[in-house]
Design an enzyme around this catalytic site. Sequence first.
Site, mmCIF file in Angstrom:
data_model
loop_
_atom_site.group_PDB
_atom_site.id
_atom_site.type_symbol
_atom_site.label_atom_id
_atom_site.label_comp_id
_atom_site.label_asym_id
_atom_site.label_seq_id
_atom_site.Cartn_x
_atom_site.Cartn_y
_atom_site.Cartn_z
ATOM 1 N N CYS A 84 -62.905 8.690 80.834
ATOM 2 C CA CYS A 84 -63.732 7.663 80.190
ATOM 3 C C CYS A 84 -62.903 6.415 79.916
ATOM 4 C CB CYS A 84 -64.299 8.194 78.877
ATOM 5 S SG CYS A 84 -65.237 6.937 78.000
ATOM 6 N N CYS A 90 -62.840 5.064 71.460
ATOM 7 C CA CYS A 90 -64.011 5.767 70.930
ATOM 8 C C CYS A 90 -63.659 6.978 70.070
ATOM 9 C CB CYS A 90 -64.904 6.166 72.098
ATOM 10 S SG CYS A 90 -66.222 7.287 71.672
ATOM 11 N N CYS A 93 -64.561 12.144 72.200
ATOM 12 C CA CYS A 93 -64.083 13.267 73.033
ATOM 13 C C CYS A 93 -62.590 13.428 72.778
ATOM 14 C CB CYS A 93 -64.288 12.975 74.507
ATOM 15 S SG CYS A 93 -66.004 12.855 74.967
ATOM 16 N N GLN A 297 -79.823 22.505 70.349
ATOM 17 C CA GLN A 297 -78.442 22.403 70.821
ATOM 18 C C GLN A 297 -78.308 21.185 71.738
ATOM 19 O OE1 GLN A 297 -76.353 24.330 69.485
ATOM 20 N NE2 GLN A 297 -77.496 26.139 68.826
ATOM 21 N N TYR A 327 -81.818 30.875 59.962
ATOM 22 C CA TYR A 327 -81.334 29.530 60.292
ATOM 23 C C TYR A 327 -81.818 29.240 61.720
ATOM 24 C CZ TYR A 327 -78.248 30.814 56.454
ATOM 25 O OH TYR A 327 -77.754 31.246 55.264
ATOM 26 N N GLU A 348 -86.466 29.300 58.531
ATOM 27 C CA GLU A 348 -85.836 27.990 58.746
ATOM 28 C C GLU A 348 -86.339 27.048 57.654
ATOM 29 O OE1 GLU A 348 -83.768 26.085 60.815
ATOM 30 O OE2 GLU A 348 -84.547 24.382 59.683
ATOM 31 N N ASP A 393 -77.452 32.002 62.376
ATOM 32 C CA ASP A 393 -76.922 30.826 63.089
ATOM 33 C C ASP A 393 -76.882 29.650 62.116
ATOM 34 O OD1 ASP A 393 -76.142 28.938 64.918
ATOM 35 O OD2 ASP A 393 -77.958 28.997 66.127
ATOM 36 N N CYS A 420 -70.744 27.510 64.831
ATOM 37 C CA CYS A 420 -70.127 26.333 65.459
ATOM 38 C C CYS A 420 -68.859 25.937 64.698
ATOM 39 C CB CYS A 420 -71.117 25.176 65.519
ATOM 40 S SG CYS A 420 -71.735 24.689 63.918
HETATM 41 C C1 LIG Z 1 -76.912 25.543 63.834
HETATM 42 S S1 LIG Z 1 -78.629 25.267 63.588
HETATM 43 C C2 LIG Z 1 -79.285 26.630 64.486
HETATM 44 C C3 LIG Z 1 -80.681 26.474 64.992
HETATM 45 C C4 LIG Z 1 -81.170 27.485 66.020
HETATM 46 N N1 LIG Z 1 -80.722 28.818 65.781
HETATM 47 C C5 LIG Z 1 -80.836 27.041 67.423
HETATM 48 O O1 LIG Z 1 -79.934 27.594 68.035
HETATM 49 O O2 LIG Z 1 -81.503 26.126 67.934
HETATM 50 C C6 LIG Z 1 -78.810 25.655 61.920
HETATM 51 C C7 LIG Z 1 -80.233 25.561 61.390
HETATM 52 O O3 LIG Z 1 -80.216 26.053 60.038
HETATM 53 C C8 LIG Z 1 -81.145 25.298 59.279
HETATM 54 N N2 LIG Z 1 -80.737 25.497 57.871
HETATM 55 C C9 LIG Z 1 -79.686 24.951 57.224
HETATM 56 N N3 LIG Z 1 -79.593 25.435 55.980
HETATM 57 C C10 LIG Z 1 -80.596 26.334 55.831
HETATM 58 C C11 LIG Z 1 -81.008 27.190 54.768
HETATM 59 N N4 LIG Z 1 -80.360 27.196 53.617
HETATM 60 N N5 LIG Z 1 -82.073 27.990 54.967
HETATM 61 C C12 LIG Z 1 -82.744 27.974 56.154
HETATM 62 N N6 LIG Z 1 -82.401 27.187 57.197
HETATM 63 C C13 LIG Z 1 -81.340 26.383 57.040
HETATM 64 C C14 LIG Z 1 -81.012 23.882 59.821
HETATM 65 O O4 LIG Z 1 -82.168 23.124 59.538
HETATM 66 C C15 LIG Z 1 -80.828 24.167 61.330
HETATM 67 O O5 LIG Z 1 -82.082 24.178 61.990
#
Ligand SMILES: C[S@@+](CC[C@H](N)C(=O)[O-])C[C@H]1O[C@@H](n2cnc3c(N)ncnc32)[C@H](O)[C@@H]1O
Length: 467
Positions: A84, A90, A93, A297, A327, A348, A393, A420
């Site tokens: 890049c 920037c 990356c 994602q 989540y 969620e 997640d 992550c």
């Molecule tokens: C890393 S993302 C994972 C989303 C999904 N599993 C995916 O792979 O597309 C984390 C998610 O957790 C939700 N979140 C964060 N804190 C939360 C909570 N206390 N209770 C429920 N959901 C929550 C966020 O809104 C987000 O959508």
Amino acid sequence: MLNYKEYLRYNNFMKINDEIIVEVEKVTNLGAGIAKIDGFVVFIENACPQDLVKIKITKVNKNFANGKITEIITPSPHRIKPFCPLYNACGACQIQFINYDYQLKLKQQITEETIRTISGLNIKINDTIKSPETRNYRRKIQYPISQTKNSGRILAGYFKPKTHEIVNIKYCPIQPKICDDIIEFIRQKAFEYGIQGFNEKKHTGDLRHVVIRSSALTAKNLVVLVINATKSFERLNDFAKAIYDEFEDITGVCVNYNSKKTNVILSSKTECLYGCEYIEEKLIDKTFKIGANTFFQINPKSAENIFKYVKKYIKDNFIEPTVLDAYAGITSFGICVSDVCKKVVSVEENKESCEMARETAKANNISNIEIYNMDASKFFAKEKRKFDVIILDPPRKGCSQESLDEAFRLSKDTIVYVSCNPATLARDLKILSEKGCEVLSIQPFDMFCHTYHIENVAIIKKKEPTF
Ligand SMILES: C[S@@+](CC[C@H](N)C(=O)[O-])C[C@H]1O[C@@H](n2cnc3c(N)ncnc32)[C@H](O)[C@@H]1O
């Protein structure tokens, strides 16, 4: 110029601006190089293992120092020329100067070391599964916007590292080219429509951010203009129409109203001014709708590898299991695995994501899913059913102690933890291990090529399953 042994002989400790020659040993989970001087750790930005470098000390603490490379004496064999042209300015990356195969190796090593150091668990980490695409993979773009003081020219791009100074990015090789074209159109036309870039210090101007969701399935794009206002106005409406009319591959132009003094990019109030309010994306055989404010994602092709991996594990190890997807975002895991499950329950906290999940389940003719729009730990606390598999997640900060306690209580057998952030994964694995779980495997995936970010899937079993 002293080498480090001489240096230690003549000085008891290091001082700011000292110049030292060191060999870089490894990289931290935040992407900094580590060199040691008789056991004393020095963190060095933009350094690669096996670099021999001259550094200038920029900060000295009791237990570590920071240094900046002033000369690369012998470059690591893993160094490459970043592709890049804006790499140095920037900073998005961070590890683009390291060849891709070695980036994958480093991500495995970083995961292993982080898990061992924080959790005390000795777990062999699988080789990192590479991203199917290493360029043009980023499908969510969020550029802050400002304007130049004198000419009022719009600036759009990422912040320079550790500043709020915008790098005006005209070309970014890790996102689809159409995103550059849309941003350039906005740059050129904003002035014509009287749309001003945001002044963060004075909290004035109109356009704070441009967010683009770009579909890997259809190549269509959703444009979101984040505006420092509480409702639409005529010139904004005309500007949105001009953007919508210019590009065939835009599904819709939305406005997100965010007039608060906050670093949060999107408020909860989004209005679609032209076209439709979502793009479509495919994971395995299911089509998802993704809106302005729904989590998805950023690298869908690499994400698909994770969904396939989790689905295969469930299919190979359970017959018609009950699964809790926590989540859940737009219930991507739950929807992907629903056809090998008896029942899926998802939780969620984001309302828009839950609405999209319900639409997606309906459009894919899935009837064995329950979707709850709630805080995960509150949902866990009131839930009475137990689940064969619980998918966790969480965001980067990981799970709270209460949600881990409750997830353990609700789990009959297996927890699949998708993370992550290796540091919070390590902390949470330690908690689950102390409660009576065994970590069977950890699989890193590369979703964020050329950055230090790592996605991991840990398969965790209860030592004494409950039924
Ligand atoms: C890393 S993302 C994972 C989303 C999904 N599993 C995916 O792979 O597309 C984390 C998610 O957790 C939700 N979140 C964060 N804190 C939360 C909570 N206390 N209770 C429920 N959901 C929550 C966020 O809104 C987000 O959508």
